[in-house]
Design an enzyme around this catalytic site. Structure first.
Site, mmCIF file in Angstrom:
data_model
loop_
_atom_site.group_PDB
_atom_site.id
_atom_site.type_symbol
_atom_site.label_atom_id
_atom_site.label_comp_id
_atom_site.label_asym_id
_atom_site.label_seq_id
_atom_site.Cartn_x
_atom_site.Cartn_y
_atom_site.Cartn_z
ATOM 1 N N TYR A 20 0.828 -1.213 0.000
ATOM 2 C CA TYR A 20 0.000 0.000 0.000
ATOM 3 C C TYR A 20 0.861 1.261 0.000
ATOM 4 O O TYR A 20 0.516 2.248 0.648
ATOM 5 C CB TYR A 20 -0.924 0.033 1.224
ATOM 6 C CG TYR A 20 -1.772 -1.204 1.405
ATOM 7 C CD1 TYR A 20 -2.671 -1.609 0.414
ATOM 8 C CD2 TYR A 20 -1.688 -1.977 2.566
ATOM 9 C CE1 TYR A 20 -3.458 -2.740 0.583
ATOM 10 C CE2 TYR A 20 -2.466 -3.110 2.740
ATOM 11 C CZ TYR A 20 -3.347 -3.483 1.746
ATOM 12 O OH TYR A 20 -4.124 -4.602 1.922
ATOM 13 N N TYR A 148 -14.463 -5.646 4.003
ATOM 14 C CA TYR A 148 -13.107 -5.985 3.574
ATOM 15 C C TYR A 148 -12.859 -7.434 3.946
ATOM 16 O O TYR A 148 -12.986 -7.812 5.117
ATOM 17 C CB TYR A 148 -12.045 -5.092 4.241
ATOM 18 C CG TYR A 148 -10.657 -5.528 3.857
ATOM 19 C CD1 TYR A 148 -10.107 -5.153 2.628
ATOM 20 C CD2 TYR A 148 -9.920 -6.389 4.670
ATOM 21 C CE1 TYR A 148 -8.849 -5.606 2.238
ATOM 22 C CE2 TYR A 148 -8.661 -6.848 4.283
ATOM 23 C CZ TYR A 148 -8.141 -6.446 3.069
ATOM 24 O OH TYR A 148 -6.906 -6.907 2.681
ATOM 25 N N ASP A 251 -16.652 -13.584 8.825
ATOM 26 C CA ASP A 251 -15.229 -13.288 8.718
ATOM 27 C C ASP A 251 -14.817 -12.652 10.046
ATOM 28 O O ASP A 251 -14.995 -11.448 10.247
ATOM 29 C CB ASP A 251 -14.996 -12.345 7.532
ATOM 30 C CG ASP A 251 -13.533 -11.943 7.384
ATOM 31 O OD1 ASP A 251 -12.730 -12.258 8.300
ATOM 32 O OD2 ASP A 251 -13.207 -11.305 6.368
ATOM 33 N N LYS A 280 -5.876 -13.257 11.988
ATOM 34 C CA LYS A 280 -4.985 -12.287 12.675
ATOM 35 C C LYS A 280 -4.542 -12.663 14.101
ATOM 36 O O LYS A 280 -3.373 -12.887 14.327
ATOM 37 C CB LYS A 280 -5.634 -10.906 12.661
ATOM 38 C CG LYS A 280 -5.677 -10.326 11.246
ATOM 39 C CD LYS A 280 -5.986 -8.859 11.256
ATOM 40 C CE LYS A 280 -5.742 -8.201 9.920
ATOM 41 N NZ LYS A 280 -6.861 -8.301 8.958
HETATM 42 C C1 LIG Z 1 -6.970 -8.625 7.524
HETATM 43 C C2 LIG Z 1 -8.277 -9.187 7.134
HETATM 44 C C3 LIG Z 1 -8.380 -10.164 6.139
HETATM 45 C C4 LIG Z 1 -7.187 -10.635 5.338
HETATM 46 O O1 LIG Z 1 -6.247 -11.276 6.118
HETATM 47 P P1 LIG Z 1 -4.728 -11.470 5.555
HETATM 48 O O2 LIG Z 1 -4.073 -12.314 6.577
HETATM 49 O O3 LIG Z 1 -4.158 -10.081 5.471
HETATM 50 O O4 LIG Z 1 -4.827 -12.122 4.242
HETATM 51 C C5 LIG Z 1 -9.629 -10.690 5.865
HETATM 52 N N1 LIG Z 1 -10.710 -10.283 6.542
HETATM 53 C C6 LIG Z 1 -10.657 -9.338 7.498
HETATM 54 C C7 LIG Z 1 -11.889 -8.957 8.230
HETATM 55 C C8 LIG Z 1 -9.434 -8.745 7.818
HETATM 56 O O5 LIG Z 1 -9.384 -7.794 8.747
#
Ligand SMILES: *Cc1c(COP(=O)(O)O)cnc(C)c1O
Length: 433
Positions: A20, A148, A251, A280
């Site tokens: 980025y 996202y 997610d 994460k």
């Molecule tokens: C960071 C994130 C992702 C992507 O995860 P990466 O490990 O960076 O591929 C997907 N969904 C959400 C909600 C995120 O915050």
């Protein structure tokens, strides 16, 4: 053969392409040489208090002795082995632990190596599930504006197509329907959420025949602008999915492991999704890894006498033993050291310092201030208001990295009350200049 040495510094810098980042104009990045607790150690003895815990994953902070010891111990035993046709204790024990701590009914764990891939797995699983139930027409996702879900191609297609970072690629990506982003805040009464729910229902009515799954970041649309939304909306999403025969995918890559104040955001609503993705915080940030969990009803749609009904997916590094061991240790520390209590304390400080601040509340440059769990954001009206804030914070010993119109903190949970206040002081000071 000898290669010419780089002639000047910029060549060195250009060999490493940053994320980025406009590589032509970006200032040289501060160099990190270590870290302890919530602090980054930079070259030249500089210390920075990390307000974002490295893209929200380093929930135990840096250099945590128990996590580091688990990694070293595992490194001596087994660093990696394929999960294809083989198994090992760390992968099995972590799967059992995740089944135990996640919402009731998520009984099966599929590993991968990052949040984006974990979401790719979820989408592929949802589509194959529908095919194997005789519903091949259900092959799209229903996503939300401001969502996202990651940077890989399949994920880009379900990120907010307008405000997201991927509009450039619209001609390349598959097309999915999007419902409006929910607008009612976390503590809104049910009546105040009805309009959001009605808008979602209209999308189900129009598209359910082609929808495999509804994707959502429950309660906190994170990278799309820290949009904090209502548990009523999450419950309504569950009901609509059941009514229209659509899978519900949460997610929880950002919200999982305490970020919203409960271990998983789904718990605020008392809802079990059909599929849930974690990443994460999973390993405490110490290694990249992800888990896609599924209910037994999803899992059983793949059971058959026919090999071709199996789930045909398998990232090389899935179930990596180092990642699984450090994830197990992360869970132990989380439970042993009452992290939910620590998160509640941080949340109280964030509310008191940011929501209780009259100057922020009446500042004409600020659109909104929000807090949920260990997450706080000051949303400004115009992104240019935040130009220079990163350097301003660094001079005051804090690492902030705002994006767009959002100045936020998602601290490590071991951040002390004093450190938390130091972060909010710097955020407020930017507007008091
Ligand atoms: C960071 C994130 C992702 C992507 O995860 P990466 O490990 O960076 O591929 C997907 N969904 C959400 C909600 C995120 O915050």
């Amino acid at each position: 053969m000898s290669h010419p040495a780089p002639h000047h510094r910029s060549l060195w810098h250009r060999s490493l392409w940053h994320p980025y980042a406009q590589m032509q104009t970006q200032a040289p990045a501060p160099k990190v040489v270590g870290g302890k607790g919530a602090w980054l150690h930079l070259e030249g003895n500089e210390r920075l208090l990390d307000a974002t815990c490295s893209w929200w994953c380093m929930i135990h902070g840096y250099g945590h002795p128990r996590l580091v010891a688990a990694l070293k111990d595992q490194a001596d035993r087994l660093c990696h082995v394929m999960l294809g046709g083989l198994t090992h204790d760390p992968a099995q024990r972590l799967a059992d632990a995740l089944v135990r701590i996640t919402p009731e009914g998520l009984n099966h764990v599929f590993y991968s190596d990052s949040g984006s891939v974990g979401m790719e797995v979820a989408m592929k699983m949802a589509v194959q599930y529908q095919v194997q139930r005789g519903k091949p027409g259900k092959h799209r996702m229903l996503s939300l504006m401001r969502a996202y879900h990651g940077d890989t191609t399949g994920c880009m297609a379900v990120c907010d197509p307008e405000e997201g970072m991927h509009s450039l690629f619209s001609g390349f990506l598959p097309e999915h329907p999007f419902a409006p982003a929910p607008t009612a805040p976390f503590d809104a009464p049910r009546e105040a959420v009805e309009a959001d729910i009605a808008a979602l229902r209209r999308m189900f009515e129009r598209h359910h025949h082609e929808i495999a799954a509804l994707l959502m970041e429950p309660l906190l649309q994170a990278a799309g602008g820290l949009n904090m939304t209502s548990p009523h909306y999450v419950r309504a999403a569950r009901e609509l999915c059941d009514e229209f025969d659509v899978l519900l995918v949460f997610d929880e890559v950002a919200t999982g492991f305490g970020r919203t104040g409960k271990l998983f955001a789904a718990e605020h609503a008392g809802v079990t999704p059909d599929i849930m993705v974690l990443s994460k915080g999973l390993t405490g940030g110490y290694l990249g890894h992800a888990a896609t969990l599924a209910t037994t009803s999803v899992f059983e749609a793949f059971l058959s006498d026919h090999a071709d009904r199996a789930f045909m997916h398998g990232p090389t590094f899935m179930g990596n033993p180092l990642a699984c061991r450090v994830a197990l240790k992360s869970l132990s520390v989380f439970e042993d050291e009452d992290y939910l209590g620590k998160i509640a304390t941080l949340s109280e400080i964030l509310r008191h310092e940011l929501l209780g601040d009259e100057a922020l509340g009446s500042d004409p440059l600020i659109a909104d201030v929000r807090v949920l769990g260990a997450t706080a954001v000051i949303e400004v009206i115009d992104a240019t208001t935040l130009e220079g804030v990163q350097a301003f914070a660094r001079e005051r010993g804090v690492w902030l990295r705002p994006f767009g119109r959002w100045l936020y903190t998602m601290p490590a949970y071991i951040t002390t009350p004093g450190e938390m206040r130091r972060i909010t002081e710097v955020m407020k000071a930017w507007f008091q200049r």
